[in-house]
Design a protein around this motif. Structure first.
Motif: not given
Length: 499
Positions: A487-491
């Motif tokens: 669940g990548r949600q940013g850098a």
């Protein structure tokens, strides 16, 4: 190592043919260990340098990266490939030391010098490791050889060779700057050496050294001089303490080989008397060692000196010991026995440790065993592949350069591996796009260095999956934690920082 009439009265082990056989035997042992023993952490990190040759790097100048790249071009991306040029450099270093001692003194001194160098514990054991120390030792030694040729031939053109070798040394490790300081002190101290200050070759040699060092200067200019700040910023940066000085001296004596260290100290004392009389040869030997040795002592009074740092001085230490022993000429059989015992001790320890590095005798020493960094990695790689298959992982993250290097090598044919911290270390390599991290991934870390909390901002799910144990002979060396990321949600990767 050419034959010479003056070698006829030497024992076989000091004659050129005997030395060739001895050095060949040590080299065969190193090839065996280099081919079968796993990387230590720093080597695994420098392997990545070899994959991406550059003008310079965050930690050091580029020479070891170039050497590894050459080995990889010949032998592929293997452990031996990373070490191949290092092993070959040991042969060149021994040849250069023999020639140096031969022209400055005689064949007997040359024989003892080569024998002492190869039976010093740092060279006999650590002579396979692909670290910046290897090229710095070689080019420091080659610079000293060229200086010896200058002193004995009086041919100013040797300054051009000195400049080239010193420049290559600067491309290896910043500590070679101390050799330059020693050369300047020698020019000013010895009356007969001062005439070289009027020689255009001296200045041309200095220019050659600077030009060779230019890629490192340019790289640092582009990156806010970050490498210089890292290396030079730690000199005397802490308060005075006597905590480390005896540790440094003990390590120096131990790695030189205690018996050889005694001989070197006596030899240095004799040379120092000649140095005070401004003898050109004795002054050259003393002054090319003294600046760096004084710095190391100063540093040890403020912080820890790593055991490998004095490595470039070891060929000259071996020469100092050889000067003393060769001058005995049978007058003191006890000192000759000590010299022989030192050589035998170094050879036996090198054999035992190199074999132990490949096939550990015991695991009971755990992390106190100096070879512990080599242990247990193939099993860790196998466990990670199983976990990755179970989780359908697409990538692996780490947060330490040593572990990152080990895991990158273990999984090189399976998954991309990236250290999400300290990105300045990998600026020579293409930076991955964020989309690489959109799927499921793994984060692996030493338990004592867990930074999983930093990943909570980048992923919606950071879940501990497993605790792996790196083992040797059933004894645990360390625990490695494995987290599942999704669940990548940013850098994901930290920005490159030069401060």
């Amino acid at each position: 190592m050419t034959t010479d009439p003056q070698t006829d009265d030497l024992p076989f082990y000091l004659r050129p043919i005997g030395l060739v056989l001895i050095v060949a035997a040590f080299t065969a042992l190193k090839i065996f260990a280099a081919s079968n023993a796993h990387f230590v952490e720093d080597e695994a990190y420098y392997r990545i340098w070899g994959l991406f040759p550059a003008m310079s790097y965050y930690d050091h100048p580029p020479m070891i990266g170039w050497w590894i790249a050459a080995g990889q071009a010949l032998f592929g991306d293997t452990v031996f490939a990373a070490r191949a040029v290092v092993i070959f450099s040991g042969l060149i270093g021994s040849l250069a030391l023999w020639r140096t001692a031969f022209i400055l003194f005689d064949a007997r001194t040359a024989g003892w010098a080569v024998l002492f160098l190869n039976t010093s514990l740092l060279v006999g054991i650590g002579g396979i490791l692909a670290t910046p120390d290897a090229p710095s030792v070689l080019f420091w030694g080659l610079s000293f050889w060229a200086l010896a040729e200058l002193v004995t031939s009086k041919n100013a053109n040797w300054w051009l060779v000195i400049g080239f070798m010193a420049g290559c040394g600067l491309l290896s490790k910043y500590s070679v700057l101390f050799l330059g300081a020693g050369i300047v002190f020698w020019l000013l101290w010895v009356p007969e050496a001062r005439r070289w200050l009027l020689s255009w070759q001296l200045w041309a040699g200095g220019l050659i050294a600077v030009l060779l060092f230019t890629p490192v200067l340019y790289w640092n200019h582009l990156h806010d001089w970050v490498s210089f700040y890292k290396q030079f910023g730690r000199a005397g940066s802490k308060d005075f303490t006597a905590k480390y000085i005896f540790e440094f001296l003990g390590a120096l004596i131990g790695l030189l080989n205690p018996l050889i260290a005694v001989l070197a100290a006596i030899g240095a004392a004799g040379l120092f008397k000649r140095f005070l009389a401004k003898d050109a040869i004795a002054s050259l030997i003393i002054l090319t060692v003294l600046p760096f040795l004084v710095y190391l002592i100063y540093h040890s009074l403020h912080s820890r000196v790593q055991a490998n740092w004095p490595a470039p001085l070891f060929p000259v230490f071996a020469l100092m010991a050889a000067v003393f022993v060769a001058d005995l000429r049978g007058r003191s059989k006890n000192w000759i026995r000590i010299a022989k015992a030192g050589a035998v001790l170094g050879a036996v320890v090198a054999l035992v440790v190199q074999v132990h590095a490949v096939a550990p005798v015991t695991g009971q020493l755990a992390r106190k065993d100096p070879t512990f960094q080599l242990r247990g990695w193939p099993a860790i790689g196998s466990d990670l592949r199983k976990i990755a298959a179970e989780t359908n992982a697409d990538f692996v993250l780490t947060s330490g350069y040593g572990l990152n290097g080990q895991i990158d090598f273990l999984l090189k044919d399976d998954f991309p591996v990236h250290q999400f911290t300290q990105r300045i270390r990998y600026i020579m390599a293409p930076s991955p796009q964020d989309a690489v991290f959109d799927g499921t991934g793994l984060y692996i870390t030493e338990a004592r260095r867990d930074q999983s909390d930093k990943l909570n901002a980048a992923f919606s799910s950071v879940q501990k999956l497993a605790v792996l144990q790196r083992l040797v002979k059933g004894v645990m060396l360390e625990e490695l934690l494995v987290y599942e990321l999704s669940g990548r949600q940013g850098a994901v990767l930290e920005p490159v920082a030069t401060k």
